[in-house]
Each structure stands twice: as structure tokens, then as C-alpha cells.
Design an enzyme around this catalytic site. Structure first.
Site, short mmCIF file in Angstrom:
data_model
loop_
_atom_site.label_atom_id
_atom_site.label_comp_id
_atom_site.label_asym_id
_atom_site.label_seq_id
_atom_site.Cartn_x
_atom_site.Cartn_y
_atom_site.Cartn_z
N SER A 24 0.91 -1.12 0.08
CA SER A 24 -0.52 0.17 -0.30
C SER A 24 0.69 1.07 0.45
CB SER A 24 -0.91 -0.34 1.49
OG SER A 24 -2.13 -1.05 0.70
N GLU A 80 -4.94 -3.37 -6.86
CA GLU A 80 -4.89 -3.96 -4.75
C GLU A 80 -5.70 -5.45 -5.05
OE1 GLU A 80 -3.93 -3.90 -2.33
OE2 GLU A 80 -3.27 -1.38 -1.76
#
Length: 302
Positions: free
Chosen positions: A72, A172
Site C-alpha cells: 500500500s 489491490e
């Protein structure tokens, strides 16, 4: 954000800094490197570190040849790309995106989904950035990738900034579908620190866009136990974390990158990337905190 903190964070632009002490201390970098290696070697993990003391230009890198999975952390680069499109008039912060049930993917970290479990809500680009950058929300992240033209668009933008030792290739959702895919989103430690340095020096965005994104990173709820973990409580840090799952008891990625305001008013761009950690989650976080404290103390003159 507190306006006094923002003033302190950028005050060097107005008043300058005496760099003589840092030029002298740069001769002791080998000692700093050895201290960092001593800490790293106590843990069963591969560690990459990129350090830039912004005002003096002093640098140090450890394992900078490694291609570390960012996880992230790359929401910082995505934030830069979004704000660049805001500056170009392709997006606006008030522009709304209608979040549907289809957007709410299963088994992924998402404060957005917890708040709106059925979707059917209009969120602005500003809100999506807050979720993605400040709260590390994976669903908001993938929505923003969609709005800016995908991972390839963000990758090209970052390379156009002159930062080439990193790649952004997968969303993601794609990383969660196959854990090996995370390695397509990689960076060297110093590439991330160089990007942070340029961001701090306002090389990429308008003043208003730069400040907006900086605030998202300062006011974030990203794990405070990493770079910030052992620093004095009042230390101002703008940062972004990244963490993999550990299905086999091994963390492929536990990272933190950020801009630190030192007690003397100068600033560090620091990237600590941990790969293949066989330590517990808490001990891996502690590793990052210990390394960050060593760097902080060195450049604070302690």
C-alpha cells in the site's frame, strides 16, 4: 491540520538552514550505516533503507539494489497522480463517484466498506483520497486507479518525474487474487525517498494540491508503530505504510516511507522496506521503529 504544524514543516523554505554541521556529520555516515546493520541483523528479514537529509543533500542507502514489494505504499504515488490530474483539470476534488455494491470487493481492507456495506453512495475524489491515502483503503484505491486510467497511467506518470527504479503494475484486487502479483509493484528504497524529496520540495504539484496530499499523509491513521514508533511524540511525520498478508507466517512486505521534521527544523525523506520477514508482525514493526530512531538521532545531532 494544525496551521502551526504546517508552518513548521515548511519553514525551511523561508528561513533556510545552516548546513555546516551536516556536512561535517556526513563523514560519520559509515558509523550510521554500521548502526543500522547491527539493528537489521538482529531480525530475520531483508531490509532496504533509503535516507535523504533534504537540506544538506546527504544520502545513505542500504540494499538499494533490491526490488522490494511496496504493497500500500504505492497509494502515495497514486495520490500524486490523482492530484496531477486535478492540476490539469482532468479531475476535481469535488467530482463525485457513485460507489456500487459491485465496487465493494470481498476480503480486503476497507474502512469505506465498513461504513457503507451496501454501497449506493456518492463520494468525492477528495473523500476517496482520504480513504486511500490516510486510511489505506483498498477499494478506494482501485476506484482511483480507474479514475486516472489504470496502473499503467500512474506508472508512466511516476517515470516521467524521473523516478525509474520502481514499477506500478497491479491493482489491490489483482494483488489479493494472487500473492505473487505484489512483486510487480516494486521499488528500491532510494527511489521512494527521491520521490518523497521531490514532493516535499513541491516539484510535482501546485501548492494547493501539494498541501492537500501532504495533509492526508500527516493526518493519516496509518500504523504509528513503524517510523513514528520510537520518535518523540510531537515529531511531525507525513508517511505511508504498506503491508502484505502472512499466510505462511512470513511477511513479504512490511514498509513505511515518510517525511520527518527534525527538532532542528530540517527534514528527512526516509524509506524503510522490509521483505521476507520471519518475525512476528509486532517485531517487524519494531524493526522499522528502531531503524528510524537511529536515523532520527543521527541527523538530530544526538
Amino acid at each position: 491540520m494544525n496551521s502551526v504544524k504546517l508552518f513548521l514543516f515548511f519553514s525551511f523554505l523561508l528561513f533556510g538552514v545552516n548546513n555546516d554541521a551536516f556536512t561535517q556529520r556526513s563523514e560519520d555516515k559509515e558509523n550510521l550505516k554500521q548502526q543500522l546493520l547491527v539493528v537489521s541483523n538482529r531480525y530475520r528479514a531483508t531490509v532496504g533503507i533509503g535516507i535523504i537529509h533534504i537540506e544538506s543533500g546527504d544520502t545513505l542507502a542500504i540494499n538499494n539494489e533490491g526490488h522490494f514489494p511496496m504493497q500500500s505504499v504505492y497509494k502515495f504515488q497514486l495520490g500524486l497522480a490523482v492530484m496531477n490530474q486535478v492540476d490539469k483539470g482532468k479531475l476535481t476534488l469535488n467530482q463525485k463517484y457513485h460507489v456500487t455494491k459491485k465496487d465493494l470487493l470481498d476480503e480486503t481492507w476497507s474502512p469505506l466498506k465498513k461504513e457503507y456495506p451496501n454501497g449506493n453512495v456518492d463520494l468525492t475524489v477528495a473523500q476517496l483520497l482520504d480513504y486511500s491515502v490516510s486510511k489505506s483503503d483498498n477499494i478506494a484505491c482501485d476506484i482511483l486507479f480507474k479514475l486516472v486510467g489504470g496502473t499503467d497511467s500512474v506508472n508512466k506518470y511516476i517515470h516521467q518525474l524521473g523516478i525509474n527504479e520502481m514499477e506500478i503494475a497491479a491493482t489491490e484486487h489483482e494483488m489479493h487474487a494472487d500473492s505473487k502479483v505484489q512483486y510487480t509493484n516494486w521499488s528500491t528504497p532510494m527511489a521512494l525517498s527521491r520521490l518523497l524529496e521531490g514532493f516535499f520540495e513541491k516539484k510535482y504539484l501546485s501548492d494547493s494540491s501539494n498541501t492537500f496530499l501532504m495533509n492526508r499523509m500527516i493526518e493519516s491513521s496509518n500504523d504509528a508503530g513503524r517510523i513514528k514508533g520510537m520518535l518523540p511524540e510531537a515529531t511531525l511525520v507525513a508517511h505511508k505504510t504498506g503491508t502484505s498478508d502472512d499466510p505462511n507466517g512470513v511477511f513479504d512486505a512490511c514498509n513505511d516511507v515518510g517525511l520527518i521534521t527534525l527538532p532542528n527544523g530540517t527534514h528527512l525523506a526516509l524509506s524503510v522496506l522490509v521483505n521476507n520477514s520471519h518475525e512476528s508482525y509486532d517485531d517487524t514493526r519494531k524493526l522499522i521503529a528502531e531503524l528510524s530512531k537511529v536515523v532520527f538521532d543521527f541527523y538530530s545531532g544526538k
